[in-house]
Design a protein around this motif. Structure first.
Motif, PDB file in Angstrom:
ATOM      1  N   GLY A   1       9.449   8.828  -3.986  1.00 57.34           N
ATOM      2  CA  GLY A   1       9.054   7.601  -4.896  1.00 57.34           C
ATOM      3  C   GLY A   1      10.112   6.774  -4.333  1.00 57.34           C
ATOM      4  N   VAL A   2      10.074   5.615  -5.295  1.00 58.98           N
ATOM      5  CA  VAL A   2      10.487   4.327  -5.586  1.00 58.98           C
ATOM      6  C   VAL A   2      11.463   4.805  -6.403  1.00 58.98           C
ATOM      7  CG1 VAL A   2      10.766   1.865  -5.166  1.00 58.98           C
ATOM      8  CG2 VAL A   2       8.790   3.288  -4.186  1.00 58.98           C
ATOM      9  N   GLY A   3      12.345   4.147  -6.528  1.00 61.67           N
ATOM     10  CA  GLY A   3      14.329   4.588  -6.856  1.00 61.67           C
ATOM     11  C   GLY A   3      14.332   3.249  -7.816  1.00 61.67           C
ATOM     12  N   GLU A   4      15.254   3.409  -8.755  1.00 62.19           N
ATOM     13  CA  GLU A   4      15.635   1.817  -9.720  1.00 62.19           C
ATOM     14  C   GLU A   4      15.727   0.537  -8.829  1.00 62.19           C
ATOM     15  OE1 GLU A   4      18.590   2.880 -12.266  1.00 62.19           O
ATOM     16  OE2 GLU A   4      17.122   5.160 -13.039  1.00 62.19           O
ATOM     17  N   ASN A   5      15.641  -0.324  -9.306  1.00 58.25           N
ATOM     18  CA  ASN A   5      15.581  -1.461  -8.651  1.00 58.25           C
ATOM     19  C   ASN A   5      15.493  -2.144  -7.358  1.00 58.25           C
ATOM     20  OD1 ASN A   5      17.208  -2.484 -11.704  1.00 58.25           O
ATOM     21  ND2 ASN A   5      19.127  -1.224 -11.400  1.00 58.25           N
ATOM     22  N   THR A   6      14.594  -1.314  -7.034  1.00 55.42           N
ATOM     23  CA  THR A   6      14.026  -1.430  -5.956  1.00 55.42           C
ATOM     24  C   THR A   6      13.122  -3.345  -5.458  1.00 55.42           C
ATOM     25  OG1 THR A   6      15.101   0.293  -5.082  1.00 55.42           O
ATOM     26  CG2 THR A   6      13.004  -0.270  -4.000  1.00 55.42           C
ATOM     27  N   LYS A   7      13.179  -3.017  -4.655  1.00 57.90           N
ATOM     28  CA  LYS A   7      11.635  -4.055  -4.383  1.00 57.90           C
ATOM     29  C   LYS A   7      11.771  -4.242  -3.131  1.00 57.90           C
ATOM     30  CE  LYS A   7      11.997  -9.806  -4.259  1.00 57.90           C
ATOM     31  NZ  LYS A   7      13.025 -11.111  -4.420  1.00 57.90           N
ATOM     32  N   ILE A   8      10.412  -4.204  -2.907  1.00 55.50           N
ATOM     33  CA  ILE A   8       9.625  -4.175  -1.711  1.00 55.50           C
ATOM     34  C   ILE A   8       8.009  -5.270  -1.642  1.00 55.50           C
ATOM     35  CG2 ILE A   8       8.031  -2.264  -0.254  1.00 55.50           C
ATOM     36  CD1 ILE A   8       9.389   0.114  -1.937  1.00 55.50           C
ATOM     37  N   TRP A   9       7.806  -5.921  -0.496  1.00 52.91           N
ATOM     38  CA  TRP A   9       6.675  -6.484   0.239  1.00 52.91           C
ATOM     39  C   TRP A   9       5.994  -6.378   0.786  1.00 52.91           C
ATOM     40  CZ3 TRP A   9       8.844 -12.684  -2.102  1.00 52.91           C
ATOM     41  CH2 TRP A   9       8.849 -12.383  -3.636  1.00 52.91           C
ATOM     42  N   ASN A  10       4.881  -6.828   0.907  1.00 52.12           N
ATOM     43  CA  ASN A  10       4.192  -6.862   1.957  1.00 52.12           C
ATOM     44  C   ASN A  10       4.651  -4.874   3.083  1.00 52.12           C
ATOM     45  OD1 ASN A  10       2.947  -8.005   2.827  1.00 52.12           O
ATOM     46  ND2 ASN A  10       3.998  -8.656   5.433  1.00 52.12           N
ATOM     47  N   CYS A  11       4.471  -4.326   2.095  1.00 51.29           N
ATOM     48  CA  CYS A  11       4.413  -3.212   3.309  1.00 51.29           C
ATOM     49  C   CYS A  11       3.582  -2.192   2.987  1.00 51.29           C
ATOM     50  CB  CYS A  11       5.321  -2.856   2.459  1.00 51.29           C
ATOM     51  SG  CYS A  11       6.219  -1.166   2.804  1.00 51.29           S
ATOM     52  N   ILE A  12       3.557  -1.170   3.788  1.00 54.87           N
ATOM     53  CA  ILE A  12       2.749   0.080   3.461  1.00 54.87           C
ATOM     54  C   ILE A  12       3.705   1.332   3.743  1.00 54.87           C
ATOM     55  CG2 ILE A  12       1.258   2.061   4.956  1.00 54.87           C
ATOM     56  CD1 ILE A  12       0.705  -0.329   6.270  1.00 54.87           C
ATOM     57  N   ILE A  13       3.343   2.228   2.488  1.00 53.69           N
ATOM     58  CA  ILE A  13       4.979   2.811   2.677  1.00 53.69           C
ATOM     59  C   ILE A  13       4.422   4.770   2.419  1.00 53.69           C
ATOM     60  CG2 ILE A  13       6.487   4.002   0.858  1.00 53.69           C
ATOM     61  CD1 ILE A  13       6.619   1.914  -0.754  1.00 53.69           C
TER      62      ILE A  13
ATOM     63  N   MET B   1       1.008  -1.125  -0.180  1.00 47.68           N
ATOM     64  CA  MET B   1       0.253   0.160   0.022  1.00 47.68           C
ATOM     65  C   MET B   1       1.009   1.213   0.390  1.00 47.68           C
ATOM     66  SD  MET B   1      -2.548   1.813   0.370  1.00 47.68           S
ATOM     67  CE  MET B   1      -2.941   3.787   1.062  1.00 47.68           C
ATOM     68  N   MET B   2       1.145   1.986  -1.260  1.00 42.23           N
ATOM     69  CA  MET B   2       1.833   3.143  -1.496  1.00 42.23           C
ATOM     70  C   MET B   2       0.527   4.524  -1.314  1.00 42.23           C
ATOM     71  SD  MET B   2       4.337   3.449  -4.309  1.00 42.23           S
ATOM     72  CE  MET B   2       5.629   5.276  -4.516  1.00 42.23           C
ATOM     73  N   MET B   3       1.120   5.260  -0.822  1.00 39.50           N
ATOM     74  CA  MET B   3       0.188   6.395  -0.213  1.00 39.50           C
ATOM     75  C   MET B   3       0.192   7.686  -1.058  1.00 39.50           C
ATOM     76  SD  MET B   3      -0.587   6.505   4.249  1.00 39.50           S
ATOM     77  CE  MET B   3      -1.019   5.584   5.041  1.00 39.50           C
ATOM     78  N   GLY B   4       1.363   7.468  -1.603  1.00 40.69           N
ATOM     79  CA  GLY B   4       2.175   8.081  -2.501  1.00 40.69           C
ATOM     80  C   GLY B   4       2.098  10.109  -1.760  1.00 40.69           C
ATOM     81  N   ALA B   5       2.577  10.545  -2.571  1.00 32.76           N
ATOM     82  CA  ALA B   5       3.202  12.341  -2.206  1.00 32.76           C
ATOM     83  C   ALA B   5       2.494  13.177  -2.386  1.00 32.76           C
ATOM     84  CB  ALA B   5       4.293  12.268  -3.309  1.00 32.76           C
ATOM     85  N   ASP B   6       2.851  14.558  -1.394  1.00 26.99           N
ATOM     86  CA  ASP B   6       2.039  15.694  -1.305  1.00 26.99           C
ATOM     87  C   ASP B   6       1.977  16.177  -2.526  1.00 26.99           C
ATOM     88  OD1 ASP B   6      -0.133  14.683   0.714  1.00 26.99           O
ATOM     89  OD2 ASP B   6       1.767  15.791   2.444  1.00 26.99           O
ATOM     90  N   TYR B   7       2.896  15.813  -2.578  1.00 26.09           N
ATOM     91  CA  TYR B   7       3.943  17.452  -3.890  1.00 26.09           C
ATOM     92  C   TYR B   7       4.363  16.733  -4.795  1.00 26.09           C
ATOM     93  CZ  TYR B   7       7.735  16.338  -0.707  1.00 26.09           C
ATOM     94  OH  TYR B   7       9.223  15.906  -0.353  1.00 26.09           O
ATOM     95  N   TYR B   8       4.839  17.428  -6.140  1.00 29.00           N
ATOM     96  CA  TYR B   8       5.520  16.965  -7.628  1.00 29.00           C
ATOM     97  C   TYR B   8       7.148  17.589  -7.123  1.00 29.00           C
ATOM     98  CZ  TYR B   8       2.054  15.395  -9.995  1.00 29.00           C
ATOM     99  OH  TYR B   8       0.446  14.360 -10.940  1.00 29.00           O
ATOM    100  N   GLN B   9       7.810  16.736  -8.159  1.00 30.46           N
ATOM    101  CA  GLN B   9       9.553  17.436  -7.601  1.00 30.46           C
ATOM    102  C   GLN B   9       9.790  16.824  -9.658  1.00 30.46           C
ATOM    103  OE1 GLN B   9      10.908  13.892  -4.998  1.00 30.46           O
ATOM    104  NE2 GLN B   9      11.811  16.104  -3.975  1.00 30.46           N
ATOM    105  N   THR B  10      10.264  18.209 -10.536  1.00 30.69           N
ATOM    106  CA  THR B  10      10.276  18.467 -11.336  1.00 30.69           C
ATOM    107  C   THR B  10      11.692  17.725 -11.487  1.00 30.69           C
ATOM    108  OG1 THR B  10      12.076  19.707 -11.414  1.00 30.69           O
ATOM    109  CG2 THR B  10      10.113  20.844 -10.858  1.00 30.69           C
ATOM    110  N   GLU B  11      11.740  17.494 -13.156  1.00 32.10           N
ATOM    111  CA  GLU B  11      13.177  16.002 -13.272  1.00 32.10           C
ATOM    112  C   GLU B  11      14.626  17.070 -12.823  1.00 32.10           C
ATOM    113  OE1 GLU B  11      12.522  13.624 -15.105  1.00 32.10           O
ATOM    114  OE2 GLU B  11      10.366  13.061 -14.560  1.00 32.10           O
ATOM    115  N   GLU B  12      14.396  17.944 -13.292  1.00 33.46           N
ATOM    116  CA  GLU B  12      15.782  18.848 -12.147  1.00 33.46           C
ATOM    117  C   GLU B  12      16.241  18.833 -11.391  1.00 33.46           C
ATOM    118  OE1 GLU B  12      13.168  20.188 -14.595  1.00 33.46           O
ATOM    119  OE2 GLU B  12      14.055  20.205 -16.517  1.00 33.46           O
TER     120      GLU B  12
END
Length: 528
Positions: A467-479, A442-453
């Motif tokens: 957010g969640v970075g490259e090649n990250t593995k998440i199981w059975n979790c609340i974010i 369960m990933m709740m998300g974010a309150d704001y955006y960050q630009t690509e820059e």
């Protein structure tokens, strides 16, 4: 003595004719009319060969004051009183500390906890009230109420006119009022809310004022339940049984029964015994044959208890009398007011025969969220007839690039790049990078955006973006919201730890579920 033939149409009230109904002060069906020894008895049975239409009453009125004539009466109201939303107010209890839901409640009130990707728990009772036509809504708040108050102001600001359902809600028609815990002069006024009943008592003046505005029934609601309910059906049962209090209930199995208030009822549905969260022998004593609720023999064996949902309807005068005079020192509805009222009030049970879940613990919250992704789900937010409302965020559609998504809910404004999402919920503004894997999460998300820059700058300086970075593995979790999880992170609780507290590292473990804290940073390469 003259006589006349009277014809009554269905649902009519008496019309005065000459002096024939003079001095009948108790009305058409009053006590004076029922008396058989009165000299002005109104009704006598009539034998007639003539066929009479159904719904029409033919009788003889005898009176010295009238001539023989045909008299037509408007029909008396034989039907039961209908529940009128104009006469109903609701109170949503949103002030609890939510300790069992910690750490999700470390920075917010329990009703403000996000659910289902884009909603908050408070949206459940608020939407049910709106869909039921209840326009007087009071929310009692206390702990960590900033985000809850902000969400209510953004979402349910009826003063500007908002479109709910089929009609347009104009200014000052819907009334949503937040009542925050305050300290007032006097010894009693120095205390915060001591319980559900005490919270209502401290604002009793509001409801005394509401009583003067024709509020006949008050619905007491919790801010941490997941269900869809028409409260007017609930109030209608309350009216039909002439109840002082009505308690909504569900059948309950033995594994969870001790977490709820339990009741016994008689054949008429009246509650004859109520025990709040009994244990041991007291729990066994509350077993009943739930076939009385209409359950099959097999289901009755699986669910031998009748549990309170913590949802009540009170007659307004009864509620005010109980809180102010009968039990002025009782602080809780479930453990004090309801058990005491059962002895000398008509307290009825209302069987709720649909999905309902108490979001009281981290595990129940986690399970209820992931259950939304199942096919078919036990509960859906997207019923077109009774929709659930939330804050209008005006986000762009989610962008998905070469992803594998199975049994998942993806909310608004997300960016998913060549990642895998299975049996999970992805909240608003979430970002999942290349090779990321979410499963049972369960990933709740974010309150704001960050630009690509901004993201590129953070990565270049060895920092972690939201957010969640490259090649990250998440199981059975609340974010939780705004969490920053780096690259090559593994969050699977491979050791099967049931409970752990690591706030300095940005996470807790509750009932085997890893909870990444709000605004936490999990550095690259971390293994949990």
């Amino acid at each position: 003595m003259d006589s006349c033939c009277a014809t009554l149409k269905a649902n009519a009230l008496p019309v005065k004719v000459g002096g024939g109904l003079r001095n009948q002060s108790n009305g058409f069906w009053g006590e004076r009319i029922k008396s058989r020894d009165s000299n002005t008895q109104l009704f006598k049975s009539v034998k007639s060969e003539r066929k009479i239409k159904s719904g029409v009453v033919h009788s003889i009125l005898t009176s010295p004051d009238i001539n023989q004539d045909n008299v037509t009466f408007q029909a008396p109201l034989f039907e039961t009183q209908k529940a009128d939303p104009k006469n109903v107010a609701s109170i949503i209890l949103g002030g609890g500390a939510g300790t069992r839901l910690f750490p999700l409640t470390s920075r917010r009130a329990k009703p403000a906890v996000p659910i289902g990707g884009c909603y908050r728990l408070i949206d459940i009772p608020m939407s049910n009230c709106i869909n039921s036509g209840i326009k007087k809504i009071f929310i009692l708040t206390q702990f960590n109420s900033f985000s809850l108050n902000r969400h209510l102001a953004r979402t349910y600001n009826f003063g500007d006119g908002m479109n709910f359902g089929d009609g347009f809600v104009e200014a000052n028609i819907w009334k949503q009022q937040v009542l925050a815990a305050t300290q007032t002069p006097g010894e009693a006024g120095k205390k915060w809310f001591q319980g559900t009943a005490d919270a209502v008592r401290q604002f009793i003046w509001v409801f005394e004022d509401a009583k003067n505005k024709n509020v006949e029934h008050i619905v007491i609601l919790s801010g941490d339940h997941l269900y869809r309910m028409n409260y007017l059906d609930f109030v209608q049962k309350h009216i039909d049984t002439n109840a002082d209090i009505t308690v909504s209930c569900i059948p309950m199995d033995e594994t969870r029964a001790s977490d709820y208030g339990l009741m016994k009822i008689d054949q008429s549905g009246r509650i004859v015994q109520f025990a709040e969260k009994p244990k041991g022998i007291d729990l066994e004593a509350m077993q009943v044959d739930t076939r009385v609720l209409g359950l099959s023999e097999l289901d009755a064996m699986k669910n031998p208890y009748i549990a309170s949902m913590g949802v009540y309807v009170f007659r307004t005068d009864v509620l005010l009398r109980l809180l102010r005079f009968s039990y002025p020192s009782s602080n809780d509805f479930g453990s004090e007011i309801i058990p005491a009222a059962v002895r000398d009030h008509n307290v009825q049970a209302y069987l709720f025969n649909d999905y309902w879940e108490d979001i009281g613990t981290v595990k129940s919250f986690f399970d209820a969220n992931l259950a939304l992704t199942e096919q078919p789900p036990k509960f859906e937010f997207n019923d077109p007839k009774t929709p659930f409302y939330t804050s209008p965020r005006f986000l762009p559609p989610t962008k998905v690039e070469k992803c594998r998504i199975m049994d998942a809910i993806i909310s608004h404004g997300c960016f998913l790049r060549e990642c895998s999402v299975q049996h999970s919920i992805v909240g608003v503004r979430s970002r999942l990078e290349y090779g990321a894997e979410l499963k049972d999460t369960m990933m709740m998300g974010a309150d704001y955006y960050q630009t690509e820059e901004e993201i590129a700058s953070l990565l270049a300086n060895g920092k972690v973006p939201v957010g969640v970075g490259e090649n990250t593995k998440i199981w059975n979790c609340i974010i939780d919201k705004n969490a920053k999880i780096g690259r090559n992170v593994v969050i699977t609780n491979g050791d099967g730890v049931e409970e752990a507290e690591r706030p300095e590292d940005g996470f807790y473990i509750r009932s085997g579920i890893t909870v990444v804290l709000k605004n936490a940073t999990i550095k690259d390469g971390t293994i949990i």
